[in-house]
Enzyme design. Sequence first.
Site: not given
Length: 305
Positions: A52, A215-216, A223
Site C-alpha cells: 500500500y 472495498s465495501p 470503478e
Amino acid sequence: MNKINIGNGKISASEISLGCMRINNLSKNEASRLINTALEEGINYFDHADIYGGGRSEEVFADAIDMHPSMRDKLIIQTKCGIRDGYFDFSKAHILQSVDDSLKRMQTDYIDTLLLHRPDTLMEPEEVAEAFSTLNESGKVRYFGVSNQNPMQIELLNKYLKNKIMINQLQLSITNTGMIDSGLNVNMTIDSSIDRDGSILEYCRLKDITIQAWSPFQYGFFEGIFLNNDKFPELNHKIDDIAAIHNVPNTAIAIAWILRHPAKIQPIVGTTNHKRLRDICKASQVKLTRKEWYEIYRAAGNKLP
Ligand SMILES: NC(=O)c1ccc[n+]([C@@H]2O[C@H](COP(=O)([O-])OP(=O)(O)OC[C@H]3O[C@@H](n4cnc5c(N)ncnc54)[C@H](OP(=O)(O)O)[C@@H]3O)[C@@H](O)[C@H]2O)c1
C-alpha cells in the site's frame, strides 16, 4: 462498537476495521486524526499490506500515532504480503523479508495477523508452512490468514500449516455479491447461480474462518462508490429510506448490510475522512431486519428465484 471473535476467540476484534490502503498521502496530522477517531469509535483492527503506497501507508500509520508500546498494545495490526511487481511470490524468502520490512516501517516487533494477499499458483505450501512457523516461533507474527482464496486453496495450505488459516479477505459490497448470489440461486440455469468461488461463504462459516469484506463501498473493481451515484437510483433510494428509518447516514446502512449477515463478516472500510468514519461506525448500532436486508439486495438489481 460491537466485537467479533476471530479464530475461535483468539482475537477479540472490532466488527469494523479501518483499511489503510489509501492513507499514504495523508499528512501526519490528518492520519493521526483518522486513526484516533477510529480508536475513539472502538475500532481496534487496522488492515495494511506491504504494497500500500509502496510501503508508505505502513510508515504513515506508525508515524501518525507515534508508535510506542502502550499504543501498540491497543492495536490489532494486520498486514499482507505476496504481491510483487508483476507477479505473486509466496516463497519463504519473500514472506520473511516482507514481514521484516513491514515491522520496520510500522516500528513494531510483531504483527497480529499476516495475510497472503492473492493466490500464487507457483506456491509450494511446505515452504509457506516453514515461513509461518519461523515467523510465529520468533514472535514476529501471531496469526495467519489469506485474501482472495477459494476453499481448495485454503485446504491445500492448511494441509501443511501448523498455524491454520483464520481469515479470508474477499471483495464484498452490496454491489459485489457473487459469494451470496450463487448460494441463493442453487439449481438454476441463470448467471447468478454460477459459483465462481467454490461456496467460499459457506466454507468459511463451516471452518470458523472470518471473512473480511474489502472495498465495501465500491462497485466493480474500483470503478467508484455506489452511494449517491446516479448509476444506482433504486439502490440509493432504498438505502436512503432505510437510513431514515434507523436515523443514521446512508454510509452506515451500507456497512450494516454486511454486518447483518450471520457469517459475522468484518468490513474493512477505506475512508481517509475522519467525519465519514464516524458516520460509518454508526452501522454498529443498526440491526437490519431480514426484510430490509433482502430489500436492499433486490434494489441492487438482484432477483430472487
Ligand atoms: N485484499 C485485497 O485484495 C484488498 C483490495 C483492496 C482493498 N483492500 C483493503 O480494503 C480497504 C478498503 O478498500 P477501499 O478503500 O477500496 O474501500 P471503500 O471503503 O469501499 O472505499 C473508500 C474510498 O471511497 C471513497 N468514498 C467516497 N464517497 C464515499 C462514501 N460515501 N462512503 C465511503 N467511502 C466513500 C473514500 O473517500 P474518502 O477517503 O474521502 O472518504 C475512499 O477513497 C483498503 O484500505 C484495504 O485495507 C484489500
